[in-house]
Design an enzyme around this catalytic site. Structure first.
Site, PDB file in Angstrom:
ATOM      1  N   HIS A  58      28.589  38.997  30.772  1.00 16.77           N
ATOM      2  CA  HIS A  58      30.006  38.651  30.755  1.00 16.77           C
ATOM      3  C   HIS A  58      30.771  39.740  30.000  1.00 16.77           C
ATOM      4  O   HIS A  58      30.150  40.616  29.366  1.00 16.77           O
ATOM      5  CB  HIS A  58      30.233  37.283  30.106  1.00 16.77           C
ATOM      6  CG  HIS A  58      29.811  37.197  28.677  1.00 16.77           C
ATOM      7  ND1 HIS A  58      28.722  36.471  28.260  1.00 16.77           N
ATOM      8  CD2 HIS A  58      30.300  37.780  27.559  1.00 16.77           C
ATOM      9  CE1 HIS A  58      28.590  36.590  26.958  1.00 16.77           C
ATOM     10  NE2 HIS A  58      29.532  37.394  26.501  1.00 16.77           N
TER      11      HIS A  58
HETATM   12  P1  TYD Z   1      27.252  32.497  25.994  1.00 14.67           P
HETATM   13  O1  TYD Z   1      28.324  33.253  25.297  1.00 14.67           O
HETATM   14  O2  TYD Z   1      27.327  32.398  27.479  1.00 14.67           O
HETATM   15  O3  TYD Z   1      25.813  33.068  25.579  1.00 14.67           O
HETATM   16  P2  TYD Z   1      25.112  34.457  25.928  1.00 14.67           P
HETATM   17  O4  TYD Z   1      26.193  35.424  26.225  1.00 14.67           O
HETATM   18  O5  TYD Z   1      24.317  34.787  24.725  1.00 14.67           O
HETATM   19  O6  TYD Z   1      24.190  34.259  27.083  1.00 14.67           O
HETATM   20  O7  TYD Z   1      27.191  31.046  25.356  1.00 14.67           O
HETATM   21  C1  TYD Z   1      26.164  30.121  25.680  1.00 14.67           C
HETATM   22  C2  TYD Z   1      26.708  28.717  25.428  1.00 14.67           C
HETATM   23  O8  TYD Z   1      26.994  28.539  24.035  1.00 14.67           O
HETATM   24  C3  TYD Z   1      27.995  28.414  26.186  1.00 14.67           C
HETATM   25  O9  TYD Z   1      27.929  27.063  26.627  1.00 14.67           O
HETATM   26  C4  TYD Z   1      29.074  28.540  25.156  1.00 14.67           C
HETATM   27  C5  TYD Z   1      28.373  28.177  23.854  1.00 14.67           C
HETATM   28  N1  TYD Z   1      28.898  28.909  22.687  1.00 14.67           N
HETATM   29  C6  TYD Z   1      29.647  28.223  21.737  1.00 14.67           C
HETATM   30  O10 TYD Z   1      29.899  27.000  21.860  1.00 14.67           O
HETATM   31  N2  TYD Z   1      30.116  28.914  20.664  1.00 14.67           N
HETATM   32  C7  TYD Z   1      29.879  30.237  20.495  1.00 14.67           C
HETATM   33  O11 TYD Z   1      30.315  30.842  19.475  1.00 14.67           O
HETATM   34  C8  TYD Z   1      29.112  30.940  21.491  1.00 14.67           C
HETATM   35  C9  TYD Z   1      28.821  32.413  21.372  1.00 14.67           C
HETATM   36  C10 TYD Z   1      28.649  30.224  22.576  1.00 14.67           C
END
Ligand code: TYD
Length: 146
Positions: A58
């Site tokens: 992303h």
């Molecule tokens: P995501 O940012 O997609 O993780 P990565 O990029 O590491 O694969 O986040 C995964 C899940 O966690 C998504 O449902 C959003 C949640 N999340 C939070 O609630 N708070 C946060 O600070 C972060 C980074 C993610």
């Protein structure tokens, strides 16, 4: 002294962090608006990531981050819509500054790796581009308007 290493992706760089070491071990620290160019609004960390898994995939509209491998190692690929670059993070005294509007993927996590992220903003799902084509469109539009 703090050093930075420019990498070929817009506004992203590797920064060296203070490291204070003696016979008891090493200590590093990070101050917002000092070692990194933003105040720290949020801290999160990834751990127990299976070796075959990818994280990220992303870009953020406004958020900036510093990514540090505080334990173990993993790879990060960066893409600013024009240039891509992949690097390995494996040093707790070095961090990767990732600007907004940069697509990132994290992969190849070693066993017991911990990925620490210092973020310039609180969590907002509306700040994410999770679709690569939508991200590319936004980058191209931004550059047209410059
Ligand atoms: P995501 O940012 O997609 O993780 P990565 O990029 O590491 O694969 O986040 C995964 C899940 O966690 C998504 O449902 C959003 C949640 N999340 C939070 O609630 N708070 C946060 O600070 C972060 C980074 C993610």
């Amino acid at each position: 002294m703090q050093t930075t290493e420019v990498i070929p992706v817009e506004h992203c760089k590797m920064v060296s962090l203070p490291r204070i070491g003696d016979y008891r071990g090493d200590l590093s620290f990070i101050e917002g608006n000092n070692h990194i160019p933003f105040p720290i609004e949020r801290v999160y960390y990834l751990y127990d990531v299976p070796h075959s898994q990818y994280r990220g995939a992303h870009a953020h509209k406004r958020l900036q981050q510093l990514i540090v491998a505080v334990a173990g190692s993993f790879n990060v690929s960066l893409d600013d819509g024009y240039n891509t670059h992949t690097l390995t993070l494996n040093n707790p005294a070095r961090g990767l500054l990732v600007h907004n509007l940069v697509w990132r993927e994290l992969f190849n996590f070693s066993m017991h790796a911990v990925c620490l992220v210092l973020a310039s903003r609180r969590y907002e799902e509306s700040d994410y581009y999770r679709d690569y084509d939508e991200f590319l469109k936004a980058v191209r539009l931004e550059n047209k308007q410059k």
